[in-house]
Write a protein that holds these residues in place. Structure first.
Motif, PDB file in Angstrom:
ATOM      1  N   THR A  47       0.841  -1.194   0.000  1.00  0.00           N
ATOM      2  CA  THR A  47       0.000   0.000   0.000  1.00  0.00           C
ATOM      3  C   THR A  47       0.879   1.248   0.000  1.00  0.00           C
ATOM      4  O   THR A  47       2.044   1.197   0.376  1.00  0.00           O
ATOM      5  CB  THR A  47      -0.931   0.017   1.222  1.00  0.00           C
ATOM      6  OG1 THR A  47      -0.145  -0.042   2.421  1.00  0.00           O
ATOM      7  CG2 THR A  47      -1.888  -1.154   1.180  1.00  0.00           C
ATOM      8  N   PRO A  48       0.345   2.380  -0.430  1.00  0.00           N
ATOM      9  CA  PRO A  48       1.143   3.611  -0.495  1.00  0.00           C
ATOM     10  C   PRO A  48       1.638   4.045   0.889  1.00  0.00           C
ATOM     11  O   PRO A  48       0.916   3.973   1.887  1.00  0.00           O
ATOM     12  CB  PRO A  48       0.162   4.639  -1.074  1.00  0.00           C
ATOM     13  CG  PRO A  48      -0.867   3.829  -1.783  1.00  0.00           C
ATOM     14  CD  PRO A  48      -1.010   2.572  -0.996  1.00  0.00           C
ATOM     15  N   ASP A  49       2.864   4.523   0.915  1.00  0.00           N
ATOM     16  CA  ASP A  49       3.500   4.964   2.163  1.00  0.00           C
ATOM     17  C   ASP A  49       3.313   6.470   2.320  1.00  0.00           C
ATOM     18  O   ASP A  49       4.258   7.249   2.163  1.00  0.00           O
ATOM     19  CB  ASP A  49       4.984   4.603   2.147  1.00  0.00           C
ATOM     20  CG  ASP A  49       5.695   4.997   3.434  1.00  0.00           C
ATOM     21  OD1 ASP A  49       5.162   4.707   4.510  1.00  0.00           O
ATOM     22  OD2 ASP A  49       6.783   5.607   3.347  1.00  0.00           O
ATOM     23  N   PHE A  50       2.093   6.895   2.639  1.00  0.00           N
ATOM     24  CA  PHE A  50       1.861   8.313   2.898  1.00  0.00           C
ATOM     25  C   PHE A  50       2.590   8.730   4.179  1.00  0.00           C
ATOM     26  O   PHE A  50       2.739   7.937   5.108  1.00  0.00           O
ATOM     27  CB  PHE A  50       0.363   8.588   3.033  1.00  0.00           C
ATOM     28  CG  PHE A  50      -0.412   8.443   1.761  1.00  0.00           C
ATOM     29  CD1 PHE A  50      -0.306   9.390   0.757  1.00  0.00           C
ATOM     30  CD2 PHE A  50      -1.245   7.341   1.551  1.00  0.00           C
ATOM     31  CE1 PHE A  50      -1.022   9.265  -0.431  1.00  0.00           C
ATOM     32  CE2 PHE A  50      -1.967   7.202   0.368  1.00  0.00           C
ATOM     33  CZ  PHE A  50      -1.843   8.171  -0.624  1.00  0.00           C
ATOM     34  N   SER A  51       3.003   9.974   4.251  1.00  0.00           N
ATOM     35  CA  SER A  51       3.866  10.453   5.328  1.00  0.00           C
ATOM     36  C   SER A  51       3.251  10.315   6.719  1.00  0.00           C
ATOM     37  O   SER A  51       2.058  10.558   6.919  1.00  0.00           O
ATOM     38  CB  SER A  51       4.211  11.935   5.114  1.00  0.00           C
ATOM     39  OG  SER A  51       4.995  12.097   3.964  1.00  0.00           O
ATOM     40  N   ILE A  52       4.097   9.911   7.649  1.00  0.00           N
ATOM     41  CA  ILE A  52       3.797   9.932   9.080  1.00  0.00           C
ATOM     42  C   ILE A  52       5.097  10.303   9.770  1.00  0.00           C
ATOM     43  O   ILE A  52       6.116   9.641   9.563  1.00  0.00           O
ATOM     44  CB  ILE A  52       3.307   8.558   9.583  1.00  0.00           C
ATOM     45  CG1 ILE A  52       1.986   8.181   8.916  1.00  0.00           C
ATOM     46  CG2 ILE A  52       3.156   8.557  11.104  1.00  0.00           C
ATOM     47  CD1 ILE A  52       1.567   6.747   9.179  1.00  0.00           C
ATOM     48  N   TYR A  53       5.080  11.358  10.565  1.00  0.00           N
ATOM     49  CA  TYR A  53       6.320  11.780  11.220  1.00  0.00           C
ATOM     50  C   TYR A  53       6.001  12.480  12.539  1.00  0.00           C
ATOM     51  O   TYR A  53       4.883  12.967  12.750  1.00  0.00           O
ATOM     52  CB  TYR A  53       7.125  12.697  10.301  1.00  0.00           C
ATOM     53  CG  TYR A  53       6.369  13.879   9.746  1.00  0.00           C
ATOM     54  CD1 TYR A  53       6.179  15.044  10.490  1.00  0.00           C
ATOM     55  CD2 TYR A  53       5.828  13.826   8.462  1.00  0.00           C
ATOM     56  CE1 TYR A  53       5.476  16.120   9.981  1.00  0.00           C
ATOM     57  CE2 TYR A  53       5.115  14.900   7.941  1.00  0.00           C
ATOM     58  CZ  TYR A  53       4.955  16.051   8.705  1.00  0.00           C
ATOM     59  OH  TYR A  53       4.247  17.113   8.204  1.00  0.00           O
ATOM     60  N   PRO A  54       6.984  12.541  13.464  1.00  0.00           N
ATOM     61  CA  PRO A  54       6.768  13.192  14.758  1.00  0.00           C
ATOM     62  C   PRO A  54       6.362  14.649  14.583  1.00  0.00           C
ATOM     63  O   PRO A  54       6.909  15.362  13.744  1.00  0.00           O
ATOM     64  CB  PRO A  54       8.133  13.074  15.442  1.00  0.00           C
ATOM     65  CG  PRO A  54       8.760  11.878  14.817  1.00  0.00           C
ATOM     66  CD  PRO A  54       8.311  11.894  13.383  1.00  0.00           C
ATOM     67  N   GLY A  55       5.383  15.068  15.366  1.00  0.00           N
ATOM     68  CA  GLY A  55       4.905  16.441  15.296  1.00  0.00           C
ATOM     69  C   GLY A  55       3.817  16.663  14.279  1.00  0.00           C
ATOM     70  O   GLY A  55       3.224  17.743  14.221  1.00  0.00           O
ATOM     71  N   MET A  56       3.513  15.659  13.480  1.00  0.00           N
ATOM     72  CA  MET A  56       2.473  15.779  12.474  1.00  0.00           C
ATOM     73  C   MET A  56       1.110  15.822  13.159  1.00  0.00           C
ATOM     74  O   MET A  56       0.877  15.115  14.148  1.00  0.00           O
ATOM     75  CB  MET A  56       2.551  14.585  11.520  1.00  0.00           C
ATOM     76  CG  MET A  56       1.656  14.656  10.307  1.00  0.00           C
ATOM     77  SD  MET A  56       1.975  13.212   9.236  1.00  0.00           S
ATOM     78  CE  MET A  56       0.940  13.623   7.832  1.00  0.00           C
ATOM     79  N   ASN A  57       0.214  16.635  12.648  1.00  0.00           N
ATOM     80  CA  ASN A  57      -1.131  16.725  13.208  1.00  0.00           C
ATOM     81  C   ASN A  57      -1.802  15.360  13.177  1.00  0.00           C
ATOM     82  O   ASN A  57      -1.765  14.659  12.165  1.00  0.00           O
ATOM     83  CB  ASN A  57      -1.949  17.743  12.416  1.00  0.00           C
ATOM     84  CG  ASN A  57      -3.337  17.943  12.990  1.00  0.00           C
ATOM     85  OD1 ASN A  57      -4.225  17.133  12.771  1.00  0.00           O
ATOM     86  ND2 ASN A  57      -3.524  19.030  13.717  1.00  0.00           N
ATOM     87  N   ILE A  58      -2.418  14.978  14.275  1.00  0.00           N
ATOM     88  CA  ILE A  58      -2.991  13.642  14.396  1.00  0.00           C
ATOM     89  C   ILE A  58      -4.090  13.398  13.368  1.00  0.00           C
ATOM     90  O   ILE A  58      -4.269  12.271  12.879  1.00  0.00           O
ATOM     91  CB  ILE A  58      -3.526  13.407  15.825  1.00  0.00           C
ATOM     92  CG1 ILE A  58      -3.762  11.905  16.066  1.00  0.00           C
ATOM     93  CG2 ILE A  58      -4.780  14.237  16.090  1.00  0.00           C
ATOM     94  CD1 ILE A  58      -2.515  11.086  16.116  1.00  0.00           C
ATOM     95  N   ASN A  59      -4.814  14.439  12.970  1.00  0.00           N
ATOM     96  CA  ASN A  59      -5.855  14.266  11.956  1.00  0.00           C
ATOM     97  C   ASN A  59      -5.270  14.053  10.570  1.00  0.00           C
ATOM     98  O   ASN A  59      -5.847  13.334   9.744  1.00  0.00           O
ATOM     99  CB  ASN A  59      -6.798  15.466  11.957  1.00  0.00           C
ATOM    100  CG  ASN A  59      -7.648  15.517  13.211  1.00  0.00           C
ATOM    101  OD1 ASN A  59      -8.244  14.522  13.601  1.00  0.00           O
ATOM    102  ND2 ASN A  59      -7.685  16.663  13.858  1.00  0.00           N
TER     103      ASN A  59
END
Length: 229
Positions: A94-106
């Motif tokens: 599946t596509p690896d959309f961004s997830i990183y520290p400090g990113m808005n939870i929504n």
């Protein structure tokens, strides 16, 4: 045009899941697990989305979807465009959309939803789908590990994680605890402290135009790293 809805509400209302599905407690469509059969991993190659083509032999190739978000969004905007191409592969991630520290939870919730939605849709159209799992700090765990049936094959990336191995390994171990993966496909270099059953593909494996040749005939690529006794 529906007014007064948040972005989260819009994508839930405007993008119903195509085909049969179940939802988890987050409202994510659940990608069903793929059983691990080691004998099938004696001759499996890998390629990246940018090299995918129906002009090549794809039936023993895993298609990885690590790319910039703006390119991955093309998949979300035209989810059925490449159905035939994806069906030609041994499996697709599946596509690896961004997830990183400090990113808005929504934003994290939306990115995970898009990935699970696409994966489940392609699975419903007959593709073998491996969910790509990413995480940040512990506050993301309840979201990022959602929408995946336990006990299947998963895909992760270690790119950019070597400078903060403590955060990576904490999330990695939590993923193992929650998802109990039968096989972990690692994109990037292995990180010391990872345990489990693995297949490892380097960055160059998926981005090289000759990636379809990166197979060792008759030899399993699966290896296991056990934890301390």
């Amino acid at each position: 045009m529906i007014k007064g809805l948040s972005d989260y509400e819009k994508y839930k209302v405007l993008r119903p899941v195509i085909g049969e599905h179940q939802l988890d407690e987050n409202g994510f469509p659940i990608i069903n697990k793929t059983e691990f059969r080691e004998k099938e991993w004696h001759n499996i190659g890998v390629t990246g989305l940018q090299n995918a083509s129906q002009k090549k032999k794809n039936d023993n190739i895993v298609l990885l979807m690590f790319n910039y978000d703006y390119r991955l969004l093309n998949l979300w905007n035209t989810p059925l465009k490449n159905i035939g191409l994806f069906q030609s592969f041994y499996a697709i991630s599946t596509p690896d959309f961004s997830i990183y520290p400090g990113m808005n939870i929504n934003d994290i919730r939306h990115n995970v939803y898009m990935s699970r939605w696409l994966g489940k849709t392609w699975q419903n159209y007959g593709s073998t789908v491996y969910p790509t799992i990413g995480w940040a700090l512990p506050y993301t765990y309840d979201i990022v590990f959602g929408g995946v049936e336990k006990g299947g094959i998963v895909v992760i990336s270690t790119l950019g994680c070597h400078n903060n191995t403590e955060v990576f390994l904490k999330g990695f171990n939590e993923m193992k605890k929650r998802l109990i993966p039968s096989l972990i496909i690692v994109y990037g270099d292995m990180i010391e402290g990872m345990t489990g059953r693995f297949v490892n593909y380097k960055y160059s494996d998926a981005f090289s135009r000759d990636s379809f040749q990166l197979r060792i005939e008759g030899i399993s690529q699966v290896f296991e790293i056990k934890g301390a006794a």
